[in-house]
Design a protein around this motif. Structure first.
Motif, mmCIF file in Angstrom:
data_model
loop_
_atom_site.group_PDB
_atom_site.id
_atom_site.type_symbol
_atom_site.label_atom_id
_atom_site.label_comp_id
_atom_site.label_asym_id
_atom_site.label_seq_id
_atom_site.Cartn_x
_atom_site.Cartn_y
_atom_site.Cartn_z
ATOM 1 N N LEU A 88 -4.643 1.097 4.132
ATOM 2 C CA LEU A 88 -4.464 2.238 5.012
ATOM 3 C C LEU A 88 -3.079 2.790 4.732
ATOM 4 N N ARG A 89 -3.026 4.037 4.238
ATOM 5 C CA ARG A 89 -1.761 4.697 3.906
ATOM 6 C C ARG A 89 -1.477 5.754 4.966
ATOM 7 N N TYR A 90 -0.205 5.922 5.314
ATOM 8 C CA TYR A 90 0.164 6.837 6.390
ATOM 9 C C TYR A 90 1.437 7.590 6.024
ATOM 10 N N SER A 91 1.450 8.884 6.315
ATOM 11 C CA SER A 91 2.626 9.718 6.131
ATOM 12 C C SER A 91 3.102 10.195 7.494
ATOM 13 N N ALA A 92 4.306 9.789 7.879
ATOM 14 C CA ALA A 92 4.877 10.237 9.154
ATOM 15 C C ALA A 92 5.242 11.718 9.092
ATOM 16 N N GLN A 93 5.683 12.163 7.929
ATOM 17 C CA GLN A 93 6.049 13.568 7.766
ATOM 18 C C GLN A 93 4.832 14.472 7.970
ATOM 19 N N CYS A 94 3.684 14.056 7.477
ATOM 20 C CA CYS A 94 2.462 14.858 7.574
ATOM 21 C C CYS A 94 1.601 14.499 8.774
ATOM 22 N N ARG A 95 1.852 13.344 9.374
ATOM 23 C CA ARG A 95 1.006 12.837 10.465
ATOM 24 C C ARG A 95 -0.439 12.769 10.002
ATOM 25 N N ALA A 96 -0.633 12.156 8.829
ATOM 26 C CA ALA A 96 -1.957 12.043 8.221
ATOM 27 C C ALA A 96 -2.109 10.662 7.600
ATOM 28 N N ALA A 97 -3.370 10.245 7.422
ATOM 29 C CA ALA A 97 -3.677 8.929 6.855
ATOM 30 C C ALA A 97 -4.780 9.065 5.824
ATOM 31 N N TRP A 98 -4.868 8.073 4.923
ATOM 32 C CA TRP A 98 -5.932 8.030 3.929
ATOM 33 C C TRP A 98 -6.143 6.593 3.493
ATOM 34 N N ALA A 99 -7.276 6.348 2.864
ATOM 35 C CA ALA A 99 -7.607 5.017 2.335
ATOM 36 C C ALA A 99 -7.365 5.014 0.843
ATOM 37 N N GLN A 100 -6.875 3.904 0.351
ATOM 38 C CA GLN A 100 -6.672 3.712 -1.083
ATOM 39 C C GLN A 100 -7.379 2.425 -1.474
ATOM 40 N N LEU A 101 -8.221 2.504 -2.493
ATOM 41 C CA LEU A 101 -8.981 1.340 -2.960
ATOM 42 C C LEU A 101 -8.503 0.944 -4.346
ATOM 43 N N TRP A 102 -8.146 -0.317 -4.485
ATOM 44 C CA TRP A 102 -7.728 -0.876 -5.773
ATOM 45 C C TRP A 102 -8.785 -1.859 -6.254
ATOM 46 N N TYR A 103 -8.983 -1.895 -7.570
ATOM 47 C CA TYR A 103 -9.903 -2.829 -8.241
ATOM 48 C C TYR A 103 -11.353 -2.604 -7.826
ATOM 49 N N GLY A 104 -11.689 -1.362 -7.527
ATOM 50 C CA GLY A 104 -13.063 -1.024 -7.189
ATOM 51 C C GLY A 104 -13.946 -0.997 -8.425
ATOM 52 N N LYS A 105 -15.235 -1.040 -8.175
ATOM 53 C CA LYS A 105 -16.238 -0.970 -9.249
ATOM 54 C C LYS A 105 -17.144 0.217 -8.959
ATOM 55 N N PRO A 106 -17.786 0.786 -9.981
ATOM 56 C CA PRO A 106 -18.677 1.924 -9.733
ATOM 57 C C PRO A 106 -19.667 1.621 -8.608
ATOM 58 N N GLY A 107 -19.771 2.548 -7.673
ATOM 59 C CA GLY A 107 -20.643 2.387 -6.519
ATOM 60 C C GLY A 107 -19.920 1.933 -5.268
ATOM 61 N N ASP A 108 -18.720 1.349 -5.410
ATOM 62 C CA ASP A 108 -17.938 0.959 -4.233
ATOM 63 C C ASP A 108 -17.499 2.208 -3.485
ATOM 64 N N ARG A 109 -17.396 2.093 -2.177
ATOM 65 C CA ARG A 109 -17.006 3.224 -1.342
ATOM 66 C C ARG A 109 -15.807 2.844 -0.483
ATOM 67 N N ALA A 110 -14.873 3.757 -0.377
ATOM 68 C CA ALA A 110 -13.741 3.584 0.537
ATOM 69 C C ALA A 110 -13.764 4.756 1.501
ATOM 70 N N TYR A 111 -13.387 4.501 2.742
ATOM 71 C CA TYR A 111 -13.305 5.610 3.684
ATOM 72 C C TYR A 111 -12.187 5.377 4.687
ATOM 73 N N VAL A 112 -11.726 6.463 5.245
ATOM 74 C CA VAL A 112 -10.738 6.439 6.309
ATOM 75 C C VAL A 112 -11.343 7.191 7.482
ATOM 76 N N ARG A 113 -11.116 6.663 8.673
ATOM 77 C CA ARG A 113 -11.651 7.333 9.852
ATOM 78 C C ARG A 113 -10.591 7.335 10.941
#
Length: 162
Positions: A81-106
């Protein structure tokens, strides 16, 4: 008999000390501010809160002040879970994924999902992907990863809410 060279040597020592002290505090007038302070300048973020929803954290410069709030590991994959205080926004970052894997942020408010952004790893993505951002102003965000590669399990794991 007194040497005639002693006053000259003493004067030279005083002169060298004065020049050295003056050069230690002298800063050339043509020095750039970045060179003098040593801090690089950053581009300002191009969005804030709700205007960041669905945008790329790199293109908007929200990544410039981003921090990793939490990460979890599932079968060798890491979701952050990545967060920017300057932007007040968040996103998901996935490392070592394989085709078909899904990442999401809510984001949630009062236990109800407000927004979700996701990304699925494709063969041409490599193994690291990140989602578009979600507004995190006055909301709680969470990043998750899921895949169907584990027998009998959907393979879902999430970070803490922040």
């Amino acid at each position: 008999m007194m040497s005639k060279r002693r006053p000259a040597v003493a004067f030279a020592a005083v002169l060298i000390t004065a020049v050295t002290a003056a050069s230690a505090v002298y800063t050339p007038a043509q020095a750039a501010p970045e060179a003098a302070t040593g801090t690089p300048t950053k581009a300002p973020a191009t969005c804030f809160a709700a205007s960041c929803h669905g945008l790329d954290p790199i293109e908007t410069h929200c990544v410039d002040d981003a921090v990793t709030i939490d990460d979890v590991v599932l079968d060798g994959r890491i979701v952050r879970l990545r967060y920017s205080a300057q932007c007040r926004a968040a996103w998901a970052q996935l490392w070592y994924g394989k085709p078909g894997d899904r990442a999401y942020v809510r984001t949630v408010e009062n236990g109800q999902t407000v927004a979700v952004n996701s990304i699925t790893v494709m063969p041409w993505n490599g193994t690291s992907v990140y989602t578009p951002m979600v507004n995190d102003k006055d909301l709680k965000a969470q990043a998750c990863t899921e895949f169907d590669h584990l027998p009998g399990d959907t393979g879902t794991k999430c970070t803490i809410f922040y």
